[in-house]
Design a protein around this motif. Structure first.
Motif, PDB file in Angstrom:
ATOM      1  N   PRO A 195       0.809  -1.227   0.000  1.00  0.00           N
ATOM      2  CA  PRO A 195       0.000   0.000   0.000  1.00  0.00           C
ATOM      3  C   PRO A 195       0.839   1.272   0.000  1.00  0.00           C
ATOM      4  O   PRO A 195       0.406   2.298  -0.524  1.00  0.00           O
ATOM      5  N   GLN A 196       2.037   1.211   0.602  1.00  0.00           N
ATOM      6  CA  GLN A 196       2.915   2.383   0.617  1.00  0.00           C
ATOM      7  C   GLN A 196       4.360   1.940   0.450  1.00  0.00           C
ATOM      8  O   GLN A 196       4.782   0.945   1.038  1.00  0.00           O
ATOM      9  N   LEU A 197       5.103   2.667  -0.378  1.00  0.00           N
ATOM     10  CA  LEU A 197       6.474   2.281  -0.700  1.00  0.00           C
ATOM     11  C   LEU A 197       7.381   3.498  -0.587  1.00  0.00           C
ATOM     12  O   LEU A 197       7.158   4.509  -1.245  1.00  0.00           O
ATOM     13  N   ASP A 198       8.406   3.392   0.277  1.00  0.00           N
ATOM     14  CA  ASP A 198       9.395   4.456   0.370  1.00  0.00           C
ATOM     15  C   ASP A 198      10.698   3.988  -0.274  1.00  0.00           C
ATOM     16  O   ASP A 198      10.817   2.845  -0.720  1.00  0.00           O
ATOM     17  N   GLN A 199      11.687   4.862  -0.289  1.00  0.00           N
ATOM     18  CA  GLN A 199      12.922   4.557  -1.015  1.00  0.00           C
ATOM     19  C   GLN A 199      13.663   3.350  -0.437  1.00  0.00           C
ATOM     20  O   GLN A 199      14.131   2.492  -1.190  1.00  0.00           O
ATOM     21  N   LEU A 256       1.018   3.982  -2.847  1.00  0.00           N
ATOM     22  CA  LEU A 256       1.515   5.342  -2.710  1.00  0.00           C
ATOM     23  C   LEU A 256       3.028   5.301  -2.574  1.00  0.00           C
ATOM     24  O   LEU A 256       3.552   4.684  -1.637  1.00  0.00           O
ATOM     25  N   VAL A 257       3.726   5.923  -3.515  1.00  0.00           N
ATOM     26  CA  VAL A 257       5.192   5.958  -3.476  1.00  0.00           C
ATOM     27  C   VAL A 257       5.615   7.275  -2.844  1.00  0.00           C
ATOM     28  O   VAL A 257       5.233   8.348  -3.317  1.00  0.00           O
ATOM     29  N   THR A 258       6.388   7.187  -1.757  1.00  0.00           N
ATOM     30  CA  THR A 258       6.841   8.385  -1.041  1.00  0.00           C
ATOM     31  C   THR A 258       8.364   8.467  -1.084  1.00  0.00           C
ATOM     32  O   THR A 258       9.053   7.446  -1.187  1.00  0.00           O
ATOM     33  N   ALA A 259       8.875   9.691  -1.011  1.00  0.00           N
ATOM     34  CA  ALA A 259      10.328   9.888  -1.082  1.00  0.00           C
ATOM     35  C   ALA A 259      11.015   9.305   0.154  1.00  0.00           C
ATOM     36  O   ALA A 259      12.108   8.745   0.072  1.00  0.00           O
ATOM     37  N   THR A 260      10.384   9.454   1.323  1.00  0.00           N
ATOM     38  CA  THR A 260      10.968   8.951   2.557  1.00  0.00           C
ATOM     39  C   THR A 260       9.905   8.204   3.346  1.00  0.00           C
ATOM     40  O   THR A 260       8.706   8.342   3.089  1.00  0.00           O
ATOM     41  N   ALA A 261      10.332   7.415   4.287  1.00  0.00           N
ATOM     42  CA  ALA A 261       9.398   6.670   5.122  1.00  0.00           C
ATOM     43  C   ALA A 261       8.597   7.636   5.988  1.00  0.00           C
ATOM     44  O   ALA A 261       9.118   8.650   6.453  1.00  0.00           O
ATOM     45  N   THR A 262       7.320   7.337   6.176  1.00  0.00           N
ATOM     46  CA  THR A 262       6.488   8.137   7.064  1.00  0.00           C
ATOM     47  C   THR A 262       6.273   7.393   8.373  1.00  0.00           C
ATOM     48  O   THR A 262       6.074   6.187   8.381  1.00  0.00           O
TER      49      THR A 262
END
Length: 263
Positions: A195-199, A256-262
């Motif tokens: 569901p969410q992917l960070d670098q 959702l691809v994010t630049a950094t982990a949330t």
């Protein structure tokens, strides 16, 4: 314009699925009628290119998820992408009642394109350019449909990966970005949706070979866009019009691809 422009990258396989393409444009028409928002479509057309090259008796290969494009093949590939694929998208938009304009990456200097790697041939590296023409088209209420063919400053046609092209256009416009393909999002080693992917997670999955080839190119482009735009990039499927409608309205669909982990 109250809502930010939304750049939608459409996977090439969609072009060969008339039923899905019809459903997608019907969804776009419903959305534009109910809650207008500036939209830009960016497309590839790998399936059409494969069919054309095969019909001409030409071979094609890929390296790290990118199509090796000999310079003698670029006229055919440009014809398939900026010609056939682009006009098929335009035809579907017109049939659905959406006023649209067909473009390539060079129009109005929208993207600056240079050769990416001599070993790949006529494959372009794509950077944001001048968005003035695109903004003018959007301000008049048209839907731009942009093919992933670019032209260098020296006038050389270049084949650009459509995910990278969409990223550059989103950066030029400061737009939201959605990448639609034939999969529901980015999948883990067990085939389940992430569901969410960070670098850090993306790099781990790439090292394990879970994310590879064309999907690796897509994820790298999405990570770059998320970092540059300062907001998440969505990777989802074009197969489910109801999900697309929710996504256009700001809902969370796919990965959702994010630049950094949330946290």
């Amino acid at each position: 314009m109250d809502k930010p422009t939304l750049v939608i990258k459409l996977g090439g396989a969609l072009i060969e699925n008339d039923e899905a393409l019809t459903a997608l444009f019907a969804t776009l028409k419903t959305f534009l009628d109910e809650q207008p928002r500036p939209l830009v479509l960016v497309h590839g057309g790998g399936c059409l290119v494969d069919d054309l090259l095969k019909g001409l008796g030409l071979t094609s290969s890929k390296k790290n998820g990118l199509r090796v494009t000999p310079f003698e093949q670029i006229p055919y590939i440009a014809g398939a992408l900026a010609g056939t694929a682009n006009k098929q998208m335009m035809a579907k938009a017109i049939a659905t009642g959406i006023a649209s304009v067909g473009l390539c990456l060079a129009d109005g200097g929208l993207c600056q394109v240079t050769q990416l790697d001599p070993e790949l041939g006529a494959v372009g590296d794509c950077q944001p350019g001048n968005p003035a023409l695109l903004n003018g088209i959007l301000s008049q209420g048209f839907l731009p449909v942009v093919s992933s063919i670019g032209i260098t400053a020296g006038g050389q046609l270049m084949n650009v990966n459509a995910d990278q092209a969409a990223t550059a256009i989103a950066e030029a416009l400061g737009a939201d970005l959605v990448m639609l393909s034939d999969v529901s999002g980015i999948l883990d080693g067990k085939g389940k949706l992430v569901p969410q992917l960070d670098q850090l997670t993306a790099l781990d999955l790439m090292e394990k070979g879970v994310i590879k080839d064309g999907m690796a190119v897509k994820v790298q482009a999405a990570l770059h866009a998320a970092q540059t735009l300062g907001k998440p990039v969505c990777v989802a499927s074009w197969r489910y019009p109801d999900q697309l409608l929710a996504l256009l309205a700001g809902g969370v669909v796919g990965t959702l691809v994010t630049a950094t982990a949330t946290v």
